[in-house]
Design a protein around this motif. Structure first.
Motif, mmCIF file in Angstrom:
data_model
loop_
_atom_site.group_PDB
_atom_site.id
_atom_site.type_symbol
_atom_site.label_atom_id
_atom_site.label_comp_id
_atom_site.label_asym_id
_atom_site.label_seq_id
_atom_site.Cartn_x
_atom_site.Cartn_y
_atom_site.Cartn_z
ATOM 1 N N GLY A 37 -37.554 20.231 -9.665
ATOM 2 C CA GLY A 37 -36.586 21.172 -10.218
ATOM 3 C C GLY A 37 -36.734 22.576 -9.673
ATOM 4 O O GLY A 37 -35.957 23.461 -10.026
ATOM 5 N N ARG A 40 -32.858 23.274 -6.905
ATOM 6 C CA ARG A 40 -31.935 22.688 -7.872
ATOM 7 C C ARG A 40 -30.734 22.037 -7.197
ATOM 8 O O ARG A 40 -30.333 22.436 -6.093
ATOM 9 C CB ARG A 40 -31.482 23.783 -8.842
ATOM 10 C CG ARG A 40 -32.652 24.368 -9.623
ATOM 11 C CD ARG A 40 -32.248 25.576 -10.430
ATOM 12 N NE ARG A 40 -31.975 26.738 -9.601
ATOM 13 C CZ ARG A 40 -32.905 27.535 -9.095
ATOM 14 N NH1 ARG A 40 -34.175 27.280 -9.299
ATOM 15 N NH2 ARG A 40 -32.576 28.577 -8.375
ATOM 16 N N GLN A 161 -35.069 23.639 -16.295
ATOM 17 C CA GLN A 161 -35.158 24.601 -15.197
ATOM 18 C C GLN A 161 -35.984 25.805 -15.618
ATOM 19 O O GLN A 161 -36.834 26.298 -14.866
ATOM 20 C CB GLN A 161 -33.764 25.036 -14.777
ATOM 21 C CG GLN A 161 -33.725 26.068 -13.659
ATOM 22 C CD GLN A 161 -32.297 26.456 -13.318
ATOM 23 O OE1 GLN A 161 -31.413 25.607 -13.247
ATOM 24 N NE2 GLN A 161 -32.079 27.743 -13.127
ATOM 25 N N GLU A 165 -39.425 26.919 -13.837
ATOM 26 C CA GLU A 165 -39.518 28.255 -13.239
ATOM 27 C C GLU A 165 -40.680 29.043 -13.840
ATOM 28 O O GLU A 165 -41.400 29.751 -13.124
ATOM 29 C CB GLU A 165 -38.209 29.019 -13.458
ATOM 30 C CG GLU A 165 -37.034 28.498 -12.660
ATOM 31 C CD GLU A 165 -37.080 28.946 -11.213
ATOM 32 O OE1 GLU A 165 -37.934 29.798 -10.871
ATOM 33 O OE2 GLU A 165 -36.277 28.435 -10.422
#
Length: 249
Positions: A37, A40, A161, A165
């Motif tokens: 991920g 993306r 996500q 991150e």
């Protein structure tokens, strides 16, 4: 809406390669980053010249790697003014895909992948507590999330996500590129499994609290507390998956 813009955490993807099969390394790094991920679905990759310069290889090597990634349906390439190479939309996670992967994965494998992931994350968090700058802390703060805010999307893909991150930004704040790449690789091993917990509002709420604790520990410069806080964050994810796996039979 899912963000397809590049983030600072992708810097670990586009760093010079080691010696060996360069095409294999490029292909593996992009595949792992897409599965985790970090890269993306729909995200544009650098053009071949920029890509080659970032990795310290020739454009021909990048071209060969992109061809392999297209064959594997990880990357799609379009022509024209707005063309380029993009991460395939087919890699977008879904509940069905994640549930299928969960049924194929034993509890032992989940536990072992989680233990590996945890060890890397703890190393990153402890180093980040020593090295994080004010700008690092600001970036991490932006990735905490607020599950109760009416302005925040409740789409599991968006939350997954955010989670990905945050962890890679912790690794980036540690200033150890090898460790960041290893963390991305560990994330890719879990792959779409990490989508499933983010379908659960209670999980998302508790994860926000864990991320806040990680940020607070890094901000105070406490290696021990940062390690403990991020261990709790990873354990939260792994335990959720283990419970769900038990329920699948």
């Amino acid at each position: 809406m899912l963000n397809t813009e590049p983030s600072r955490s992708t810097s670990a993807v586009f760093t010079p390669l080691r010696s060996g099969s360069l095409v294999d390394q490029i292909s593996d790094r992009i595949a792992e980053s897409a599965e985790s991920g970090v890269l993306r679905p729909g995200q544009r990759l650098p053009n071949e010249v920029e890509f080659a310069a970032a990795l310290g290889v020739s454009p021909l090597t990048v071209r060969e790697a992109l061809a392999r990634l297209r064959d594997a349906e990880i990357v799609v390439t379009t022509r024209g003014r707005t063309g380029g190479s993009f991460i395939s939309a087919g890699l977008a996670p879904s509940t069905e895909r994640a549930e299928a992967r969960l049924r194929e994965t034993s509890r032992t494998d989940i536990f072992e992948m989680g233990a590996h992931y945890e060890a890397l994350a703890v190393g990153c968090a402890r180093a980040a507590a020593r090295r994080a700058s004010p700008s690092d802390l600001k970036l991490l703060g932006d990735l905490i999330g607020d599950p109760d805010s009416p302005d925040v999307e409740q789409d599991p893909t968006t939350w997954r996500q955010l989670e990905t991150e945050f962890l890679v930004e912790v690794a980036a704040a540690a200033r150890i590129a090898r460790l960041a790449r290893a963390l991305i690789q560990a994330q890719s091993e879990l792959g779409c499994l990490t989508y499933l917990p983010n379908t659960d509002p209670d999980y998302r709420r508790e994860s926000c609290a864990h991320r806040s604790a990680v940020l607070a520990a890094i901000a105070e410069g406490s290696e021990a507390n940062a390690g403990s806080a991020i261990r709790a964050l990873i354990t939260h994810t792994v335990n959720w998956l283990l419970i769900r796996r038990s329920q699948t039979g």
